[in-house]
Design a protein around this motif. Sequence first.
Motif, PDB file in Angstrom:
ATOM      1  N   LEU A  22      48.784  79.595  54.202  1.00 30.07           N
ATOM      2  CA  LEU A  22      49.184  79.982  55.608  1.00 30.07           C
ATOM      3  C   LEU A  22      50.652  80.834  55.790  1.00 30.07           C
ATOM      4  O   LEU A  22      51.634  79.723  55.052  1.00 30.07           O
ATOM      5  N   GLY A  81      49.793  82.597  60.411  1.00 30.09           N
ATOM      6  CA  GLY A  81      49.489  83.095  60.683  1.00 30.09           C
ATOM      7  C   GLY A  81      47.659  82.774  59.947  1.00 30.09           C
ATOM      8  O   GLY A  81      47.345  81.601  60.426  1.00 30.09           O
ATOM      9  N   ALA A  82      46.839  83.982  59.830  1.00 30.74           N
ATOM     10  CA  ALA A  82      45.124  83.180  59.719  1.00 30.74           C
ATOM     11  C   ALA A  82      44.776  83.259  58.278  1.00 30.74           C
ATOM     12  O   ALA A  82      44.084  82.147  58.363  1.00 30.74           O
ATOM     13  N   ARG A 127      42.652  82.684  51.757  1.00 31.17           N
ATOM     14  CA  ARG A 127      41.307  82.161  51.443  1.00 31.17           C
ATOM     15  C   ARG A 127      41.730  82.413  49.343  1.00 31.17           C
ATOM     16  O   ARG A 127      41.299  83.528  49.429  1.00 31.17           O
ATOM     17  N   GLN A 148      43.678  73.930  65.012  1.00 29.65           N
ATOM     18  CA  GLN A 148      42.603  75.064  63.903  1.00 29.65           C
ATOM     19  C   GLN A 148      41.291  75.117  63.931  1.00 29.65           C
ATOM     20  O   GLN A 148      40.338  74.115  63.843  1.00 29.65           O
ATOM     21  N   GLY A 174      38.836  77.000  58.715  1.00 32.56           N
ATOM     22  CA  GLY A 174      39.020  78.346  58.164  1.00 32.56           C
ATOM     23  C   GLY A 174      40.081  79.087  58.540  1.00 32.56           C
ATOM     24  O   GLY A 174      40.099  80.584  57.827  1.00 32.56           O
ATOM     25  N   LYS A 175      40.428  78.912  59.607  1.00 33.40           N
ATOM     26  CA  LYS A 175      41.819  80.086  60.010  1.00 33.40           C
ATOM     27  C   LYS A 175      43.007  79.614  60.530  1.00 33.40           C
ATOM     28  O   LYS A 175      43.110  78.075  59.766  1.00 33.40           O
ATOM     29  N   GLY A 176      43.740  79.453  61.007  1.00 33.62           N
ATOM     30  CA  GLY A 176      45.362  79.454  60.696  1.00 33.62           C
ATOM     31  C   GLY A 176      45.431  78.152  61.605  1.00 33.62           C
ATOM     32  O   GLY A 176      44.005  78.343  62.379  1.00 33.62           O
TER      33      GLY A 176
END
Lengths: 114, 112
Positions: free
Chosen positions: A90, A106-107, A110, B38, B41-43
């Motif tokens: 991240l 941010g997203a 992975r 959250q 699987g995301k920020g």
Amino acid sequence: DTEVTQTPKHLVMGMTNKKSLKCEQHMGHRAMYWYKQKAKKPPELMFVYSYEKLSINESVPSRFSPECPNSSLLNLHLHALQPEDSALYLCASSQGARRLDIQYFGAGTRLSVL
Amino acid sequence: KQEVTQIPAALSVPEGENLVLNCSFTDSAIYNLQWFRQDPGKGLTSLLLIQSSQREQTSGRLNASLDKSSGRSTLYIAASQPGDSATYLCAVGRSNDYKLSFGAGTTVTVRA
């Protein structure tokens, strides 16, 4: 616009590969961060850049190499990673004028290391 | 070293019920406290930031309180909805650096 953009979203790499993660923000923030997050664990701070200079390195192995080319961009260069480095990476940014402003995340990327 | 604990680790409630999420910390010399959301699987999305001099912050259906002396913060979510299902993390900031100490989070499921 409160967006922090990370690319790529997913990355699979072998232990001998060299790859880079990219993070970009256009909010005029002067502090940028890299975190590592393992499944079902909280994020762990890796690096902090303040005004484009590295201000915190949380004893991260040298196979992770951060770079801040300008005030909007933060990279994380990866080389000779181990399978245990697989995680969600991240990026975050904050105003930086005062410490501990709200951090915008941010997203994530992975990462899977084979 | 600051230790941040969130209990419970998981919570399941029917839609419409109010949610109460707890966060405790060991060192009361904090600069601020943030609550994040959250999705899998995301920020992280910042929900509320409480400065150490404040007692609470509100945003829409969310209200967060801070009691520094007892080392506790509580996040209240009124009239929960299935879209509130996520993991909620609290993070405590120190005054002398940029570091946030995160709790392990509470995973919330709101059943329709």
